[in-house]
Structures are given as C-alpha cells and as structure tokens.
Design an enzyme around this catalytic site. Structure first.
Site, PDB file in Angstrom:
ATOM      1  N   ASP A  13       0.729  -1.353   0.401  1.00  0.00           N
ATOM      2  CA  ASP A  13      -0.284   0.258   0.090  1.00  0.00           C
ATOM      3  C   ASP A  13       0.921   1.427  -0.104  1.00  0.00           C
ATOM      4  O   ASP A  13       0.314   2.292   1.141  1.00  0.00           O
ATOM      5  CB  ASP A  13      -0.935  -0.032   0.772  1.00  0.00           C
ATOM      6  CG  ASP A  13      -1.868  -1.543   1.292  1.00  0.00           C
ATOM      7  OD1 ASP A  13      -1.953  -1.793  -0.038  1.00  0.00           O
ATOM      8  OD2 ASP A  13      -2.199  -1.587   1.870  1.00  0.00           O
ATOM      9  N   LYS A  16       1.842   1.484  -4.946  1.00  0.00           N
ATOM     10  CA  LYS A  16       2.305   1.801  -6.135  1.00  0.00           C
ATOM     11  C   LYS A  16       1.060   2.153  -7.791  1.00  0.00           C
ATOM     12  O   LYS A  16       1.229   2.759  -8.636  1.00  0.00           O
ATOM     13  CB  LYS A  16       2.282  -0.262  -6.316  1.00  0.00           C
ATOM     14  CG  LYS A  16       3.398   0.039  -4.871  1.00  0.00           C
ATOM     15  CD  LYS A  16       3.606  -1.986  -5.057  1.00  0.00           C
ATOM     16  CE  LYS A  16       2.555  -2.285  -4.551  1.00  0.00           C
ATOM     17  NZ  LYS A  16       1.902  -2.126  -2.733  1.00  0.00           N
ATOM     18  N   GLY A  40      -4.292  -4.790  -3.685  1.00  0.00           N
ATOM     19  CA  GLY A  40      -5.414  -3.319  -3.878  1.00  0.00           C
ATOM     20  C   GLY A  40      -4.814  -2.026  -4.322  1.00  0.00           C
ATOM     21  O   GLY A  40      -4.108  -1.302  -3.772  1.00  0.00           O
ATOM     22  N   HIS A  41      -4.659  -1.499  -6.037  1.00  0.00           N
ATOM     23  CA  HIS A  41      -3.908  -0.788  -6.434  1.00  0.00           C
ATOM     24  C   HIS A  41      -5.323   0.713  -6.783  1.00  0.00           C
ATOM     25  O   HIS A  41      -6.084   0.076  -7.387  1.00  0.00           O
ATOM     26  CB  HIS A  41      -3.274  -0.466  -7.241  1.00  0.00           C
ATOM     27  CG  HIS A  41      -1.528  -1.996  -6.879  1.00  0.00           C
ATOM     28  ND1 HIS A  41      -1.067  -2.654  -7.775  1.00  0.00           N
ATOM     29  CD2 HIS A  41      -2.094  -2.318  -6.030  1.00  0.00           C
ATOM     30  CE1 HIS A  41      -0.503  -3.458  -7.122  1.00  0.00           C
ATOM     31  NE2 HIS A  41      -1.381  -3.157  -5.904  1.00  0.00           N
ATOM     32  N   GLN A 225       1.965  -6.396  -3.168  1.00  0.00           N
ATOM     33  CA  GLN A 225       2.255  -6.117  -1.521  1.00  0.00           C
ATOM     34  C   GLN A 225       3.860  -5.713  -1.309  1.00  0.00           C
ATOM     35  O   GLN A 225       4.132  -4.458  -2.328  1.00  0.00           O
ATOM     36  CB  GLN A 225       2.601  -7.905  -1.886  1.00  0.00           C
ATOM     37  CG  GLN A 225       1.161  -8.365  -1.149  1.00  0.00           C
ATOM     38  CD  GLN A 225       1.132  -8.628  -3.204  1.00  0.00           C
ATOM     39  OE1 GLN A 225       1.266  -9.746  -3.433  1.00  0.00           O
ATOM     40  NE2 GLN A 225      -0.557  -8.533  -2.484  1.00  0.00           N
TER      41      GLN A 225
HETATM   42  P1  GDP Z   1      -0.988   0.508  -3.453  1.00  0.00           P
HETATM   43  O1  GDP Z   1      -1.238  -0.936  -2.999  1.00  0.00           O
HETATM   44  O2  GDP Z   1       0.540  -0.074  -3.256  1.00  0.00           O
HETATM   45  O3  GDP Z   1      -1.158   0.800  -4.991  1.00  0.00           O
HETATM   46  O4  GDP Z   1      -1.169   1.229  -2.564  1.00  0.00           O
HETATM   47  P2  GDP Z   1      -2.867   1.510  -2.483  1.00  0.00           P
HETATM   48  O5  GDP Z   1      -4.088   2.235  -3.099  1.00  0.00           O
HETATM   49  O6  GDP Z   1      -3.280   0.270  -2.254  1.00  0.00           O
HETATM   50  O7  GDP Z   1      -2.947   2.802  -1.190  1.00  0.00           O
HETATM   51  C1  GDP Z   1      -1.715   3.717  -1.340  1.00  0.00           C
HETATM   52  C2  GDP Z   1      -3.159   4.936  -0.435  1.00  0.00           C
HETATM   53  O8  GDP Z   1      -2.989   5.937  -0.794  1.00  0.00           O
HETATM   54  C3  GDP Z   1      -5.088   5.377  -1.817  1.00  0.00           C
HETATM   55  O9  GDP Z   1      -5.791   5.658  -1.039  1.00  0.00           O
HETATM   56  C4  GDP Z   1      -4.254   6.383  -3.272  1.00  0.00           C
HETATM   57  O10 GDP Z   1      -4.693   7.226  -3.271  1.00  0.00           O
HETATM   58  C5  GDP Z   1      -3.700   6.927  -1.815  1.00  0.00           C
HETATM   59  N1  GDP Z   1      -2.141   7.658  -2.037  1.00  0.00           N
HETATM   60  C6  GDP Z   1      -0.927   7.717  -3.137  1.00  0.00           C
HETATM   61  N2  GDP Z   1      -0.486   8.920  -2.970  1.00  0.00           N
HETATM   62  C7  GDP Z   1      -0.644   9.189  -1.959  1.00  0.00           C
HETATM   63  C8  GDP Z   1       0.010  10.486  -1.731  1.00  0.00           C
HETATM   64  O11 GDP Z   1       1.007  11.010  -2.195  1.00  0.00           O
HETATM   65  N3  GDP Z   1      -1.374  11.401  -1.180  1.00  0.00           N
HETATM   66  C9  GDP Z   1      -2.215  11.032   0.182  1.00  0.00           C
HETATM   67  N4  GDP Z   1      -2.119  12.097   1.036  1.00  0.00           N
HETATM   68  N5  GDP Z   1      -2.468   9.694  -0.419  1.00  0.00           N
HETATM   69  C10 GDP Z   1      -1.968   9.131  -1.798  1.00  0.00           C
HETATM   70  P1  IMO Z   2      -0.873  -4.584  -2.046  1.00  0.00           P
HETATM   71  O1  IMO Z   2      -0.805  -4.617  -3.370  1.00  0.00           O
HETATM   72  C1  IMO Z   2      -1.049  -5.311   2.275  1.00  0.00           C
HETATM   73  C2  IMO Z   2      -1.067  -8.848   3.925  1.00  0.00           C
HETATM   74  C3  IMO Z   2      -2.123  -8.787   4.248  1.00  0.00           C
HETATM   75  C4  IMO Z   2      -2.109 -10.266   5.651  1.00  0.00           C
HETATM   76  C5  IMO Z   2      -0.303 -10.779   4.570  1.00  0.00           C
HETATM   77  C6  IMO Z   2      -0.997 -12.537   3.724  1.00  0.00           C
HETATM   78  O2  IMO Z   2      -2.023  -3.538  -1.868  1.00  0.00           O
HETATM   79  O3  IMO Z   2       0.490  -3.218  -1.908  1.00  0.00           O
HETATM   80  P2  IMO Z   2      -2.201 -13.086   1.909  1.00  0.00           P
HETATM   81  O4  IMO Z   2      -3.862 -12.547   1.451  1.00  0.00           O
HETATM   82  O5  IMO Z   2      -1.079 -12.709   0.827  1.00  0.00           O
HETATM   83  O6  IMO Z   2      -2.194 -14.218   2.013  1.00  0.00           O
HETATM   84  O7  IMO Z   2      -1.805 -12.252   3.302  1.00  0.00           O
HETATM   85  O8  IMO Z   2       0.093 -10.170   3.808  1.00  0.00           O
HETATM   86  N1  IMO Z   2      -0.863  -8.224   2.125  1.00  0.00           N
HETATM   87  C7  IMO Z   2      -1.373  -7.045   2.332  1.00  0.00           C
HETATM   88  N2  IMO Z   2      -1.511  -5.670   2.895  1.00  0.00           N
HETATM   89  N3  IMO Z   2      -0.937  -4.344   0.679  1.00  0.00           N
HETATM   90  C8  IMO Z   2      -0.963  -5.270  -0.104  1.00  0.00           C
HETATM   91  O9  IMO Z   2      -1.182  -5.329  -1.594  1.00  0.00           O
HETATM   92  C9  IMO Z   2      -0.920  -6.942   0.868  1.00  0.00           C
HETATM   93  N4  IMO Z   2      -1.077  -8.365  -0.111  1.00  0.00           N
HETATM   94  C10 IMO Z   2      -1.032  -8.834   1.001  1.00  0.00           C
HETATM   95  O10 IMO Z   2      -2.627  -8.210   5.150  1.00  0.00           O
HETATM   96  O11 IMO Z   2      -0.814  -9.746   6.439  1.00  0.00           O
HETATM   97 MG    MG Z   3      -3.173  -1.966  -1.259  1.00  0.00          MG
END
Ligand code: GDP
Ligand code: IMO
Ligand code: MG
Length: 453
Positions: A13, A16, A40-41, A225
């Site tokens: 998270d 990415k 979850g992106h 991840q």
């Molecule tokens: P990923 O799994 O690495 O793609 O990240 P996620 O999308 O799960 O989580 C990142 C969250 O932060 C999302 O809700 C994005 O919209 C948000 N986000 C990304 N970059 C920024 C930033 O620079 N500032 C803020 N406030 N939110 C951001």
């Molecule tokens: P993105 O791509 C954050 C964590 C789960 C758990 C562990 C194992 O959005 O960054 P799994 O279901 O993969 O067997 O769970 O890994 N986990 C993540 N945490 N972002 C993710 O993906 C994750 N994918 C798995 O919360 O602790």
């Molecule tokens: Mg994510």
C-alpha cells in the site's frame, strides 16, 4: 533505459497503483508479475477512483497492453468480475489490451475456503491476517505441482485428470478441517463455464514481451505487496506467499533478468501494515491515529484499518541493498503536514546492544526497539504540490535525510492521491541503469554510527 520495475519497499500500500499509472503514460506495456487479487491498487484520475486488484494499473490508459504474467495466481471468477466492474467506469478491456500468461496458475474456490479455514482455526497469535482470497493455498499447489494452469482451461482431458488429482489432496485436507468434500464433476462444470470467458485472453505472454523488446517498446513491471511481505525476505511467517522483490519481475513474466530495467522502490513518508506480524516503529497512540486518519489508511481490498507508525530507514536501507533499488518514489508526504516533529528509525536496540540491520529471527524481529532521530516538521501544506522548489525547507531536509540514510536518490515525490499531484525529480525512464551502483557499495560499508550522524 526502456523498462522500469516498480516495487513496494514496506508492507504494501505504498501507492504503487498511483505511480504505475503515472509512469504508464511513457510505457507501451504494463506487466503484473506476482501476487494475485490480494493486491489493492488505487488510482485517482480526474476525480474517478479506480480500485484494481488483478488488472495491471496500465489498463486505464488507452493504447497500452496489460499483461498478467505467469508469476501471478489468478482467480478467474474474481478477474471476470473485475473486468466488468472496471468496464462500468468506461475502461474497455478486451483481448487486444489484456493478455493472461498461459502458464499462470489458477486460484479456485477451494483455495479461498482453505485460506479462510486456516485463519479461522488458528489462534490469535498464529493468525497471519490474510485476505482470505486463497493466495497462499494456490501458491502451495503451484509448488506442489498439482495446480490448474490457465492453459489447462482449453484441454478437457487435462483438466479432468488434474482436478481428480487435486481433489485427492484437498478433500483429505477438508475432511480433517470438518469442511464438506468437493465433487469432481461440480468443480469441472464451473471451470468449463468460466473457461470461455478467460480463454480469449490466454496467450504465451513471454512471446509478446520478447517481440516488444525487439521493437524497443517500453515495459513497466508493476509489483504487488511490498518487500517486507516477501516470502523469503519479509517478516516470515507474517508474509504473503510470493516473492515481491524486483528480481521476480523477470521470472514472473518470462523476460531475461537483464530486461527489468530501472528498479524504482516505493515508500510512504511513514509506515503502515495490515494484518499480523512485527512492526517496530508502530505508533499505537495519537500519532498513529493521525497518520491513519490523514492518510485514509484503510485497506483497499478488506477495508481493515492499517496499523501506522514512523518511517523505518533501517529496514528500508536493508531492502534497498538486498533488492537492488536504484531510486525512491516517496509517497504521502502530505500526510505529515500537521506534525510538529517527525521521527525516523535509524537503527535498533536488541537486548541492550545497537544493531544496524533488521534480524531474521522471529523473536528478535518482535523484540527490537527502534533508535529514532527526530526532525522538525513543516506544519504547512504540501498537499497537491507539483514543484520541488515549492516544498517547505523542513520537508526538503526530511527528504534529503531519507536519501542519506538509504543511499539512493528520491526521484519522485507524491503529494496527493491524484495522478498529477506528483513531483518528478528524475524520470526513471530517462535514467542510465548503471547509476547508483557505487552508492550501493558505499552504503554496504556504512555503520549505524555513520547512518545516525
Ligand atoms: P498500493 O497497494 O501500493 O497501490 O497502494 P493503495 O492504493 O492500496 O494505497 C495507497 C493509498 O494512498 C490510496 O488510497 C492512494 O489513492 C493514496 N495515495 C497515493 N499517493 C498518495 C499521496 O501522495 N498522498 C495521499 N494523501 N494519498 C496518496
Ligand atoms: P498491495 O499490492 C497490504 C498482507 C495481508 C496479510 C499478508 C498475507 O495492495 O500493496 P495474503 O492474503 O497475501 O496471504 O495475506 O499479506 N497483504 C497485503 N498488505 N497490501 C497488499 O497488497 C497486501 N497483500 C497481502 O494483509 O498480512
Ligand atoms: Mg494496496
């Protein structure tokens, strides 16, 4: 440099999705190479929010090819739903812009069941906190050589033989866990049904990548991840079941190791983690709460609240070295805007002794105490800034200190969820790939005392 690999350096998270979406403007092909729909992106483009799980983040741009590589585990039912869900937001997804590697393994409903059964039966300490999407059990079957692969969907005899074999294994496990046994014919019927929706996308993905290379097309590899969730290098056993490290981009897509290009590592300006496991800089206090609220730190997939804490430069430095990261994209700096003081972990204390690395032992990982350096906050708005010179001085000092501690440059700074709210100091697509290698070797010789000066 024609290719870039984007990876998370923390526990996922890191943003990415946003950064891959931004860079995909310059790429021809975007490739996912590991993980599954545990990812979850989130992308925010012109006020539309796209939440992607399995589809590569390049899918929202017209004219780009998206590839789900062989290293990914694919839940075909969930993929069909996602194609439909994202389609409703106006994104056209067809076999012309999406390819699924024919040798990728599938996640079946029985994997989801097993994931959930194990989590529910584990005590609170043993629970990993998985997303219960079947990721772990699917990778187990892959390594156990009994997985169903995407290409099998087109061969009825292969599918029948493999399902029979798979069920000998799974039904005995299910019996032991008190779950209902699976009927071979029922599973086969549901696979035949989904096959027609998946097969049009199933192709030898590696050939497309090979041809693209020959035509000097630009490839963007999208990690899921983060490094500390890597099955080998992460906080085992509180990890996911795939290699999240950049090197996996080659194996997980079928391209030579020399072709993964510039390795861009992502870190938030602080740290978060979802699920169980150690987290040395976690702040279970008002700071953690502020980061969670300002950063909107709730899981994209599960909605669970993310644990929050200070940036851990000691852990990051180790990952940068081990993974071969060449540049950093620093995200969510705006979340720190209101803080008076900001802490960075520069090393640990273990049993009263200073150490300059994060140990592998489970007991030590849980026991280390962070050594912090405190910096002044900027207490002014960075949110939405798009120009480096507009950043407050204290924010620049924070960024420079991160560069010093990690030994690699911060090349991108993200200041909001929006695609355009980004400061690109150095374009990863315009970088000589041999850069920073000397920085790495210099870093290896550094001691904790140097780093915390
Ligand atoms: P990923 O799994 O690495 O793609 O990240 P996620 O999308 O799960 O989580 C990142 C969250 O932060 C999302 O809700 C994005 O919209 C948000 N986000 C990304 N970059 C920024 C930033 O620079 N500032 C803020 N406030 N939110 C951001
Ligand atoms: P993105 O791509 C954050 C964590 C789960 C758990 C562990 C194992 O959005 O960054 P799994 O279901 O993969 O067997 O769970 O890994 N986990 C993540 N945490 N972002 C993710 O993906 C994750 N994918 C798995 O919360 O602790
Ligand atoms: Mg994510």
């Amino acid at each position: 440099m024609s290719n870039v690999t984007v990876v998370g350096l923390q526990w996922g998270d890191e943003g990415k999705g946003k950064i891959v979406d931004l860079l995909s403007e310059q790429a021809d092909i975007v490739v996912r190479f590991q993980g599954g729909n545990n990812a979850g992106h989130t992308l925010v483009v012109n006020d539309i929010t796209y939440k992607l799980s399995l589809l590569p983040s390049g899918i929202v741009r017209k004219g780009k090819l998206s590839v789900i590589g062989n290293g990914v585990v694919i839940d075909p039912w969930s993929l069909v739903d996602e194609i439909e869900r994202i389609g409703k937001l106006g994104v056209s997804i067809t076999p012309q812009n999406l390819i699924i590697a024919d040798n990728a393994c599938l996640i079946l409903p029985l994997h989801r069941d097993l994931d959930a059964l194990r989590e529910e039966n584990a005590g609170p300490k043993a629970r990993i906190g998985t997303l219960k999407r079947g990721i772990g059990p699917a990778y187990e079957d892959k390594v156990g050589r009994r997985a169903i692969r995407a290409c099998d969907l087109g061969e009825k005899t292969t599918l029948q033989n493999k399902v029979e074999r798979l069920l000998i294994h799974h039904n005995s496990l299910r019996k032991g866990l008190g779950a209902k046994e699976i009927d071979t014919q029922e599973l086969l019927e549901s696979l035949y049904k989904i096959a027609s929706k998946i097969l049009p996308y199933v192709k030898p993905a590696w050939k497309y990548l090979y041809n693209a290379k020959g035509q000097n097309k630009k490839i963007l590899f999208e990690g899921a991840q983060g490094a500390m969730l890597d099955i080998e290098h992460g906080t085992y056993p509180y990890v996911t079941s795939s290699n999240t490290y950049a090197g996996q981009a080659a194996v997980g897509s079928g391209i030579g190791v020399g072709s993964i290009g510039y390795i861009l590592g992502l870190t938030k300006a602080y740290t978060t983690r979802v699920g169980g496991g150690p987290f040395p800089t976690e702040q279970s206090n008002s700071v953690g709460k502020l980061l969670q609220e300002k950063g909107n730190e709730f899981g994209t997939v599960s909605g669970r609240s993310r644990r929050c804490g200070w940036l851990d430069a000691c852990m990051l430095r180790q990952t940068v070295i081990k993974e071969g990261v060449q540049g950093i994209a620093l995200t969510k700096i705006d979340v720190l805007d209101s803080l008076k003081e900001i802490k960075i972990c520069v090393g640990y204390k273990l049993d009263g002794k200073k150490i300059d690395y994060y140990p592998s032992s489970q007991i030590a990982q849980a026991k280390v105490e962070p050594i912090y350096e405190t910096m002044a906050g900027w207490q002014t708005k960075t949110q939405g800034l798009r120009d480096f010179d507009a950043l407050p001085k204290a924010a620049i000092r924070y960024i420079k200190r991160i560069e010093e501690l990690l030994g690699v440059p911060v090349v991108i700074i993200s200041t909001s969820p929006e695609r355009e709210d980004t400061i690109v100091i150095k374009n990863p697509y315009a970088t000589d790939n041999t850069e920073n290698l000397s920085a790495h070797s210099a870093l290896l010789g550094r001691t904790l005392a140097d780093a915390s000066r």
